[in-house]
Design an enzyme around this catalytic site. Structure first.
Site, PDB file in Angstrom:
ATOM      1  N   LYS A  49      -9.216  13.417   4.690  1.00 43.61           N
ATOM      2  CA  LYS A  49      -8.218  12.674   4.647  1.00 43.61           C
ATOM      3  C   LYS A  49      -7.320  12.465   5.923  1.00 43.61           C
ATOM      4  CE  LYS A  49      -7.039  13.464   0.350  1.00 43.61           C
ATOM      5  NZ  LYS A  49      -7.016  12.460  -0.637  1.00 43.61           N
ATOM      6  N   ARG A  50      -6.205  11.640   6.047  1.00 42.07           N
ATOM      7  CA  ARG A  50      -5.370  11.878   6.990  1.00 42.07           C
ATOM      8  C   ARG A  50      -4.361  12.981   6.578  1.00 42.07           C
ATOM      9  NH1 ARG A  50      -4.613   7.993  11.191  1.00 42.07           N
ATOM     10  NH2 ARG A  50      -2.724   9.232  11.947  1.00 42.07           N
ATOM     11  N   LYS A  79      -0.015  14.688   0.927  1.00 43.70           N
ATOM     12  CA  LYS A  79      -1.227  14.783   0.619  1.00 43.70           C
ATOM     13  C   LYS A  79      -1.647  16.469   0.323  1.00 43.70           C
ATOM     14  CE  LYS A  79      -3.000  10.764   3.223  1.00 43.70           C
ATOM     15  NZ  LYS A  79      -3.697   9.751   2.168  1.00 43.70           N
ATOM     16  N   HIS A  93       0.822  -1.249  -0.090  1.00 41.14           N
ATOM     17  CA  HIS A  93       0.145  -0.084   0.059  1.00 41.14           C
ATOM     18  C   HIS A  93       0.927   1.334  -0.011  1.00 41.14           C
ATOM     19  CE1 HIS A  93      -3.938  -2.112   1.099  1.00 41.14           C
ATOM     20  NE2 HIS A  93      -3.026  -2.889   1.550  1.00 41.14           N
ATOM     21  N   LYS A 125     -15.203   7.374  -3.278  1.00 41.77           N
ATOM     22  CA  LYS A 125     -16.383   7.765  -2.441  1.00 41.77           C
ATOM     23  C   LYS A 125     -17.089   9.296  -2.898  1.00 41.77           C
ATOM     24  CE  LYS A 125     -14.360   5.236   1.057  1.00 41.77           C
ATOM     25  NZ  LYS A 125     -13.539   5.032   2.511  1.00 41.77           N
ATOM     26  N   THR A 170      -8.832   6.186  -1.622  1.00 43.10           N
ATOM     27  CA  THR A 170     -10.196   5.628  -1.868  1.00 43.10           C
ATOM     28  C   THR A 170     -11.284   6.789  -1.472  1.00 43.10           C
ATOM     29  OG1 THR A 170      -9.736   4.680   0.521  1.00 43.10           O
ATOM     30  CG2 THR A 170      -9.817   3.125  -1.354  1.00 43.10           C
TER      31      THR A 170
END
Ligand code: 26Q
Length: 829
Positions: free
Chosen positions: A561-562, A567, A370, A673, A669
């Site tokens: 998100k985290r 990110k 991952h 969504k 992911t």
């Protein structure tokens, strides 16, 4: 079911599905399970009574399922994961049972609201983020696809920490998720296994000259099973999630070692039970913590002992056929010690030959990677590893010896390759490389999106790919449409179902049929209305919770998100400040009203991530309270983003922020969504974004930024972030403001580390992508001005998201890796 004399049927209280029976069953559970009656019942008791009523209906199916699997001599998937980020069960189970409406009426008859009861449930936060939630989506799909499967993991007493925001900073609280009781799990004390730690090994030779090794551990802990039934959608198949909880092993500690030292023995007991006390809150690797290794080995050993028990006692089969019974999937390297543990169990405890045991082990396991961040690949220092698992270290050496011999045969004079592929890293502090162990001990290895798999085989796992390319494949992630559309977005579910029926819920590719309505003005208006109502509902909720007023007509621009530098939440902030500055320099400017929503936890020890949270809240303070802005921009940080809040957030989003530096987000992911709920994406060519864009069409996706190749090239040739700062006055102003204290009441120190990093290193290339991002955002605003066009794009996004169902992903794993087939379970009723 009982039949009365006049042939009218009376339903069983524990299995019946009529409103009258459900109503009776709720009262019955309240009284006989909880020992409460209406006058003493709390809100939680109301929830528990409904939950037990639902659980009864699961248990019936669970027993039927177990019988059917045994009768059919089923092959089983065992999904080994240190995390399962489940989210609340009640609503999901009601949907899968098809009992939402009858239960609503039953609850109504007590003058209560089902929605309030559903809201009462807390969530088991037994995961950090993407990887844990993926495991939860996958076990939902496996049950829905009627695949025999067990999820194996850890029953952490404290899940992911709770996040509060105080004065703009993240403050952590402990997650006592079991405090009010957990009606979904069944304690299985009869499924208890011993897990040993530490000590040393001794080798011995018998009369025939056979060599064997005895491990003399110095400590043991018991693992007790807690089972949660996982029901599939509108089928009877009910699989189990079996989570292990650590319990002190009295016999071992008290008698053998602590005679006469009662206090010491009690301390040992507490230490043992520490093993499953708390989830590690890092979502990238945290170096070398002993307790973490103990946790990993703990749940893996319990799970494998359980699988052996199933094989020998329940299936009445032999260990020679172990790999024919079980497909073991390793969710990242966290459970990869399973490879050494299965070898130990087979060779040391069940007297199997090394070669046969190795054959069985390799055929049992498959490994999913991952992450691409090389620093996130798990390693354990040799001294630590040896002190926790001395026998496993020997086994790993032996696996390594056999393996490197093969490598040497293939590449006779390539010592560097040998050193890279070794299970032991001998450069610097010596350590065990868990990704190498996972590759060598598995018959299949996969990445989680096409780009990720490509980069994996070209970089971090390149040597293993060269050596056995046939092992490698891509399995693009997916998410379950039951939770992420049906449960969380009832308005959209109703509209879609009205148009195309409900087959899409189990075959998401059916959403394609919506394309036919993308130009239908009436349908566009209704679609728009659904999104607007979702936004209104959440605006009201947010107002209730925080007193912040949101404008549902504004563009909801969401990043949840985290918190991670890669990110790039910070890039989003740079855009917000850019818009703010446009207003400040011309307050009458015509600007699209936007609501910026952030949510996500930072690892408690991750300084930069926590500082970014503080910056978001500081910018929010300034922007939300500036009269010049006149409410056109709003910034909100939702505290404690979790699965439950995800149910609210994805359906209300207009714009989904998927803006990681290309090449760093394995898949993502959340991106799926959002798009499934009708948000448009602004994103880089990273992870599954690439495949989402391919599916929905490039005209329905806001692309920006460097490609993974361009990122690599730019870094190669020497990236200088200051060039971008010096040459872009708008960007320069934004960074200067942050540095000079414009958002921190004049405090020029507070955000210095963020600006310093951007100007001097900018590891994640925010400045290189800044202008491209701003241009894409301007295009977003322009598109938003044409609401019909926007809605059309939204419809097409949903229509074309079929690929990203976790049902599709699970089918691919079943066919390509696991070779398992569905077994349908008949109803016993
Ligand atoms: C490891 C050792 C010690 C402590 C913590 C950890 C640890 C825990 C969790 C390391 C990693 C994680 C989680 C990683 C994760 O969630 N990765 C994400 O997986 C998703 C599902 O495949 C992808 O969509 C995301 O791109 C990826 O970041």
């Amino acid at each position: 079911m009982k039949q009365s004399k006049n042939q009218s049927t009376i339903e069983d209280d524990r299995t019946g599905e009529s409103v009258a029976t459900l109503t009776r069953a709720i009262a019955d559970n309240m009284f006989y399970v909880q020992g409460k009656f209406p006058a003493t019942a709390t809100e939680n008791d109301d929830y528990l009574a409904v939950a037990y009523t639902v659980r009864d209906r699961l248990l019936r199916r669970w027993i039927d399922t177990t019988e059917a699997y045994i009768k059919n001599d089923a092959r089983l998937v065992c999904y080994l994961s240190a995390e399962f980020l489940l989210g609340p069960h009640l609503h999901n189970n009601l949907i899968n049972l098809g009992l939402v409406e009858p239960m609503r009426k039953a609850v109504d008859s007590y003058g209560k609201k089902l929605d309030d009861i559903i809201e009462q449930e807390g969530e088991p936060g037994l995961g950090n983020g993407g990887l844990g939630r993926l495991a939860a989506c996958y076990i939902d799909s496996l049950a829905s696809l009627q695949i025999p499967a067990i999820g194996y993991g850890i029953r952490y007493e404290y899940g992911i920490f709770g996040q509060q925001i105080k004065d703009g900073w993240q403050v952590e609280t402990t997650d006592k998720w079991l405090n009010l009781g957990n009606p979904w799990e069944l304690h299985r004390p009869e499924r208890t296994y011993e897990v040993k730690y530490g000590g040393h090994t001794e080798s011995q030779q018998d009369e025939q000259g056979n060599f064997s090794v005895r491990w003399i551990p110095n400590h043991a802990v018991m693992g007790v099973a807690y089972d949660t039934p996982i029901l599939g959608y509108k089928v009877n198949n009910t699989n189990i999630l079996r989570l292990w909880s650590a319990q002190a092993s009295e016999s071992f500690d008290f008698q053998d070692f602590n005679a006469g030292d009662y206090m010491g023995a009690v301390r040992d007991k507490m230490d043992s039970e520490n093993i499953t006390k708390v989830l590690y809150p890092n979502d990238e690797h945290e170096q070398g913590k002993r307790l973490r290794l103990q946790q990993q080995y703990f749940f893996v050993s319990c799970s494998l002992q359980d699988m052996i028990f199933i094989q020998l006692e329940l299936a009445n089969d032999t260990l020679d056929n172990f790999h024919k019974r079980f497909a073991g999937q390793l969710n990242d390297t966290h459970p990869s010690i399973a490879i050494a543990e299965l070898m130990r169990l087979l060779v040391d405890e069940h007297d199997m030959s090394w070669d046969q045991a190795w054959d069985i082990t390799r055929h049992t396991f498959a490994y999913t990677n991952h992450t691409l961040l090389p620093e996130a690949l798990e390693t354990w220092s040799l001294p630590l590893f040896k002190s926790v698992l001395p026998r496993h270290l020997e086994i790993i050496y032996e696996i390594n010896r056999h393996f490197l011999k093969q490598v040497k045969e293939r590449y006779p004079d390539d010592n560097e390759r040998l050193a890279r592929m070794s299970l032991i890293d001998e450069t610097g502090e010596k350590s065990v490389r868990m990704a190498n162990l996972a590759c060598v001990g598995s018959h299949a290895v996969n990445g989680v999106a096409e780009l990720h798999t490509e980069l994996l085989t070209a970089t971090v796992l390149n040597d293993f790919y060269d050596f056995s390319p046939e092992k490698f494949s891509n399995k693009t992630n997916g998410v379950t449409p039951r939770r992420w559309i049906v449960l969380s977005n009832p308005r959209l579910t109703a509209l879609i179902t009205e148009k195309i029926g409900k087959s899409w819920i189990t075959d998401l590719s059916q959403l394609k049929q919506l394309e036919a309505f993308a130009d239908d003005a009436k349908f566009i208006a209704r679609w728009h209305q659904v999104k607007l109502q979702n936004k209104q509902e959440q605006a009201a909720f947010a107002f209730n919770q925080t007193g912040v007023e949101l404008n549902p007509e504004s563009l909801f621009d969401v990043q949840v998100k985290r918190l991670h530098e890669y990110k790039r939440q910070l890039l989003n902030v740079l855009h917000i400040i850019t818009l703010y500055n446009r207003i400040k320099s011309d307050p009458s400017i015509d600007i699209v009203p936007r609501t910026f929503v952030f949510g996500g936890k930072a690892a408690p020890s991750y300084f930069m991530a926590k500082l970014i949270i503080k910056l978001i809240n500081s910018v929010a303070d300034r922007v939300n309270n500036d009269a010049d802005v006149a409410g056109r921009l709003k910034v909100v940080f939702i505290p404690n983003f979790n699965v439950k809040l995800g149910h609210r957030v994805y359906p209300m989003a207009d714009l989904s922020e998927q803006i990681s530096t290309a090449g760093l987000e394995a898949s993502g992911t959340g991106n799926m969504k959002f798009s499934m709920n009708g948000a448009l994406t602004i994103g880089t060519l990273d992870g599954a974004n690439i495949e989402i864009r391919e599916e929905v069409g490039k005209e329905n996706f806001f692309l920006f930024g460097l490609t993974a190749q361009e990122v690599a090239d730019l870094k190669e040739q020497g990236y200088n972030p200051r060039d971008y700062y010096d040459n872009n006055a708008v960007l320069k102003l934004v960074l200067d403001q942050i540095r000079e204290g414009y958002f921190s009441k004049g405090d020029a120190n507070l955000f210095m580390p963020l600006v310093d990093e951007l100007l001097n290193h900018d590891q994640y290339l925010l400045l290189a992508d800044y202008q491209s991002y701003i241009d894409a955002q301007d295009k977003v605003s322009e598109t938003w001005r044409n609401q019909d066009l926007w809605t059309r794009m939204s419809i097409l996004n949903v229509a074309r998201m079929g690929k990203f169902s976790s049902d599709r992903a699970m089918q691919e794993y079943c066919e390509d890796i696991w070779k398992v087939k569905p077994i349908s379970v008949a109803s016993a009723k």
